[in-house]
Scaffold this motif. Structure first.
Motif, PDB file in Angstrom:
ATOM      1  N   LYS A  11       0.866  -1.316   0.082  1.00 11.00           N
ATOM      2  CA  LYS A  11      -0.015   0.116  -0.012  1.00 11.00           C
ATOM      3  C   LYS A  11       0.992   1.338  -0.129  1.00 11.00           C
ATOM      4  O   LYS A  11       0.734   2.117  -0.760  1.00 11.00           O
ATOM      5  CB  LYS A  11      -1.034   0.013   1.122  1.00 11.00           C
ATOM      6  N   TYR A  12       1.699   1.383   0.882  1.00  8.86           N
ATOM      7  CA  TYR A  12       2.809   2.554   0.963  1.00  8.86           C
ATOM      8  C   TYR A  12       3.530   2.652  -0.232  1.00  8.86           C
ATOM      9  O   TYR A  12       3.733   3.516  -0.921  1.00  8.86           O
ATOM     10  CB  TYR A  12       3.656   2.632   2.029  1.00  8.86           C
ATOM     11  N   LEU A  14       2.897   1.513  -3.150  1.00 11.96           N
ATOM     12  CA  LEU A  14       2.020   2.202  -4.345  1.00 11.96           C
ATOM     13  C   LEU A  14       1.810   3.539  -4.309  1.00 11.96           C
ATOM     14  O   LEU A  14       1.718   4.396  -5.354  1.00 11.96           O
ATOM     15  CB  LEU A  14       0.723   1.402  -4.230  1.00 11.96           C
ATOM     16  N   SER A  15       1.438   4.058  -2.909  1.00 13.64           N
ATOM     17  CA  SER A  15       1.061   5.538  -2.702  1.00 13.64           C
ATOM     18  C   SER A  15       2.187   6.425  -3.052  1.00 13.64           C
ATOM     19  O   SER A  15       2.169   7.439  -3.571  1.00 13.64           O
ATOM     20  CB  SER A  15       0.831   5.874  -1.278  1.00 13.64           C
ATOM     21  N   LEU A  16       3.616   5.954  -2.687  1.00 16.01           N
ATOM     22  CA  LEU A  16       4.665   6.500  -3.099  1.00 16.01           C
ATOM     23  C   LEU A  16       4.975   6.582  -4.713  1.00 16.01           C
ATOM     24  O   LEU A  16       5.517   7.456  -5.269  1.00 16.01           O
ATOM     25  CB  LEU A  16       5.959   5.977  -2.389  1.00 16.01           C
ATOM     26  N   THR A  18       2.901   5.754  -7.354  1.00 15.82           N
ATOM     27  CA  THR A  18       1.744   6.066  -8.279  1.00 15.82           C
ATOM     28  C   THR A  18       1.980   7.333  -8.899  1.00 15.82           C
ATOM     29  O   THR A  18       1.888   7.720 -10.000  1.00 15.82           O
ATOM     30  CB  THR A  18       0.393   6.082  -7.484  1.00 15.82           C
ATOM     31  N   ARG A 159       4.164  13.737  -5.391  1.00 13.29           N
ATOM     32  CA  ARG A 159       3.027  14.150  -6.271  1.00 13.29           C
ATOM     33  C   ARG A 159       3.159  15.591  -7.051  1.00 13.29           C
ATOM     34  O   ARG A 159       2.702  15.640  -8.005  1.00 13.29           O
ATOM     35  CB  ARG A 159       1.693  14.585  -5.277  1.00 13.29           C
TER      36      ARG A 159
END
Length: 459
Positions: A11-12, A14-16, A18, A159
């Motif tokens: 999960k982490y 992927l969040s980093l 993406t 981001r």
């Protein structure tokens, strides 16, 4: 260690990764939009974009590869909560990237006439020349953008580069439509119109990213009040020692894909156009791998700063596992849609171009079958390379990439394409061999080095 020790990091990771993936896809989307819009003009124009960009890819690989030295240094400083070290790494990296960008623009302009001596189709070279002029200038803002991007990634602020790239893509699509086809009162400039869109979008990309970083409390002190020429030899040397091998790693890989463009050009304009389609599609999935490579670089760099080497290895393996699973998905996608995807690039309703278009699609469909196979090795090699950069291990991986691509991959590509009936497919079989060799050797290197660090800590 059981499987959940790795999957709980998904999960982490992927969040980093993406935002990085979306930002990387944005770069590729610029090329995709150019290719699809230019493809409507004809196969010669599509081949011209391919040839012109082949020069750009080599220069870009050196600039982008060098800029990756900024990320592990900033990530390590961030892990240690050392602001001065982080700002110094960013400032010196920005200076070196700017100087390198100017140098690369000059080198590409000097190298342009080589196109006339590379056995390429004459009509393709004549179309590529004016396109290359403007796209070459866009190298400078692109490499400066990379310095800001790698710094932002090092702070785990992945981001903002994504937002800047999305804004640049909107500008690129609108300007392409206006200047390629002469819409909204703009002149109809064909290939040169695509180059105008690329140049304008890259300038906006830099300006927008700097503005966003200057507004955030974490990054603001880094990007304001930069004493650009207040430099130290020690930090310049540190960045050069990391940046030059990283640049060579990316150069060796991009150069073998560029050699594929040139070898396919020797085979003719239709094989070259088909190669461009397959290359553009496979580069879209490669950007996903690149996103996880950056995530590996950031997280491994953080753990190195904290000297938590068991965690470093566990986190790296979790990223290897997740990215490989996605690579298998992409491989299946290419296998299922290898006939359909190339048709997106060409005007199949054009009766005059139908024979050329049919040949291009037939060749590209075969190349995508090979691209499907090398999804896994291509993904693994670039993600492991990111982890090694996070550990600031760059010299041995540089030798590995040279051996894999130029002592194994290129000779196979050259022999099979020029001296057997494999032709275009032979080029891509060589790419597959080089990527697989790179993946295996780099993984062995990471496995050895991470175990060594854990062993030293335990002793």
């Amino acid at each position: 260690m059981n499987l959940s020790a790795y999957t709980k990091e998904f999960k982490y990771n992927l969040s980093l990764a993406t935002p990085v993936i979306l930002g990387m896809l944005g770069h590729t989307l610029v090329a995709l939009v150019d290719n699809i819009m230019v493809g409507q003009l004809g196969t010669a124009e599509l081949a011209a974009v391919s040839l012109g960009n082949s020069f750009m890819f080599i220069a870009m690989s050196i600039g982008i590869g060098f800029s990756t030295a900024i990320t592990p240094l900033v990530a390590e400083a961030d892990g240690e909560q050392n602001f001065d070290s982080g700002k110094s790494a960013f400032k010196h990296g920005l200076f070196l990237c700017t100087v390198l960008g100017i140098l690369l623009v000059f080198i590409v302009f000097v190298a342009k006439p080589l196109m006339y001596h590379m056995s390429q189709p004459p009509e393709v070279v004549d179309l590529a020349m004016p396109y290359l002029n403007l796209v070459t200038i866009s190298l400078l803002p692109l490499i400066i953008f990379q310095a800001f991007k790698q710094f932002s990634d090092g702070l785990s602020m992945t981001r903002y580069p994504m937002y800047a790239t999305i804004a640049a893509n909107v500008v690129n699509v609108v300007l392409n439509y206006m200047f390629i086809f002469g819409k909204f009162g703009a002149p109809e400039l064909g290939l040169v119109g695509a180059a105008i869109g690329t140049l304008a979008s890259r300038v906006i990309m830099v300006a927008y990213l700097w503005y966003m970083l200057s507004q955030h409390h974490k990054s603001r002190p880094f990007v304001l009040h930069i004493k650009f020429f207040d430099l130290t030899k020690s930090m310049l040397k540190k960045l050069m020692n990391l940046g030059f091998p990283s640049a060579m790693q990316m150069f060796f890989e991009v150069a073998i894909f560029t050699s594929a463009i040139w070898l396919s050009g020797i085979l003719g304009k239709n094989p070259q156009a088909a190669n461009q389609i397959a290359l553009n599609l496979s580069s879209m999935t490669f950007m996903v791998a690149m996103g996880f490579s950056v995530a590996a670089m950031i997280r491994v760099g953080n753990q190195k700063g904290l000297k938590r080497f068991i965690e470093l290895r566990r986190i790296a393996f979790s990223i290897f596992l997740l990215s490989t699973i996605l690579a298998v998905v992409f491989a299946i996608f290419f296998l299922l849609f290898n006939q359909m995807l190339p048709k997106l690039y060409l005007d199949y309703d054009n009766a005059l171009e139908f024979q050329d278009n049919f040949e291009v699609v037939s060749i590209a469909a075969k190349l995508l079958l090979i691209a499907a196979v090398f999804q896994i090795s291509d993904t693994l090699q670039v993600v492991v390379l990111g982890a090694l950069r996070g550990m600031q291990d760059v010299k041995i991986p540089t030798i590995i990439t040279f051996i894999a691509y130029w002592l194994i991959g290129f000779p196979i590509s050259y022999y099979l394409s020029m001296h057997t009936n494999y032709t275009s497919a032979g080029i891509w079989i060589g790419l597959l061999a080089g990527l697989t060799a790179s993946a295996v050797l780099l993984f062995i290197r990471f496995n050895y080095l991470s175990k060594k660090l854990i062993g030293q800590t335990n002793n």
